[in-house]
Design a protein around this motif. Sequence first.
Motif: not given
Length: 509
Positions: A350-369
Amino acid sequence: MSRFSTSSLCFAVPMVFLSQAALADLTPAQVWGDWQQYMEGMGYSVQGQQSASGNNLTVSDIQLGFEMPDQAGSMNMSMGTIVFVGQGDGSVAVVMPETLPMVMTGTDGTSSSAFKLTMDYIQTGHSMIVSGTPEQMNYAYTADTFGLKLQQLEADGEVIGPETARFDVTGTGLVSNTSMTIGDLRDYQQTGSVGGISYDLFVDNPQEGNQVSLNGNLQNLEMSAEGAIPLLLEKASDTSAMIKAGFEITGAFNAGSSATAMQVTDPVNGDMSLNTSSQGSRLSVDLGADGVSYGGGQTNLQVTMNVADLPFPIELSMAQSAFNLAIPVSKSDEQQDFAFGLTMGDFQMSDLIWGIFDPAGQLPRDPATLVIDLAGKAKLLVDYLDPKVAENMGADVPGEVEAVTINKLLLDAVGAKFEADGQVALDNTDKTTIPGFPKPVGSISFTLDGANGLIDKLVSMGLIPADQAMMPRMMMGMITVPAGGPDQLKSKIDFTTDGQILANGQRIK
């Protein structure tokens, strides 16, 4: 509470009730007699009060007993009354009441660790018919509903009732068919299906204030199995001895949608909740002289977790998740196959988890495999399934890896992609070329896409200091060459017979 062999309990309880165990002939007395023979062959003592009337045989006060190896304790189970009814056509109906009480007691050899477990096996609209010939029999079992319910548990002198411990499993639409052939071994084939299963577990520790509850359901289950069971085993708890005597099993389990909810109340460490769901799941097992293998997976897995220390839920999902493991089980001077696999397909947070270490959204958040697919050869030095061998193994290495094949290694996440394959043989007689490690001979190839761009973003986010980013860039420069794209690299690492390590033809060792 006492600790008892899982394999022992597995043989004792479900086989009788779900038509997976005990073989039978085609008269009531022979049906019961062969059930006795089967259980006694697995190391159990079997007793029951027999009363014959016409074509019926009633067996009441059925008692099963099992002595644990090395005087580690004992287990006893009472299973009430079962009636065997001759149908007049060569078949036998096995009739159980809708509620069949079961009482299980056990001890590890000291009275202070004794326990007593009281459960009810409940079924409605049920039928079990045994037909065929004495040499090749067929069990047909159906039930509109079935279930297992804990009534009371006594442990270490304390009585635990439903208000403190609850275990309740219910199912609907059970259909099972088992074909059995008796020769030197008991060979069987089985298929089955269940419309749905639900479960409810609750444990309360009033002294500590802790509570755990777990409930969920599985829909549209399908099962299949085939294998062989030895007619006589000295120790049913000794898996190694069972395999040497001819035991083998191949089974598969598939289910449709499922859901699980768990709640933990903990006044010291904080409360926690976990909810999962999936649209499909599978599990397989294959055990025999050639080794043991497991496989499984889920489709469209959703996970939501709430923990006391976080103000927001942890939400994860995967379109595909899978695993497989295959290892040898018998000591041999010859190489044997092994394999390991893991797949996490389209993993998302979820974006809430991403926001912990990437609040500015610099990393691509595409699904990982992530995909790991390994195979190889190994030499097993001990029979590690033998209980006596397992006790004396200590820190000794149970085997030697002789070769490893990377069929596929893939990591695709946060804008970078790594792929590798290759094959390496390992010389266990030479642990000086690479100190403490068998000498490798073979090659591994890999490609790397987007690595420099990822490093740049991690530096700009402050997760990696700029001076420390130089090290991975230097390493990539030493062992990789351009692959054609603006941020694409590739490499082939060769391990030669004379102990050299080459990267793209250039010696690095």
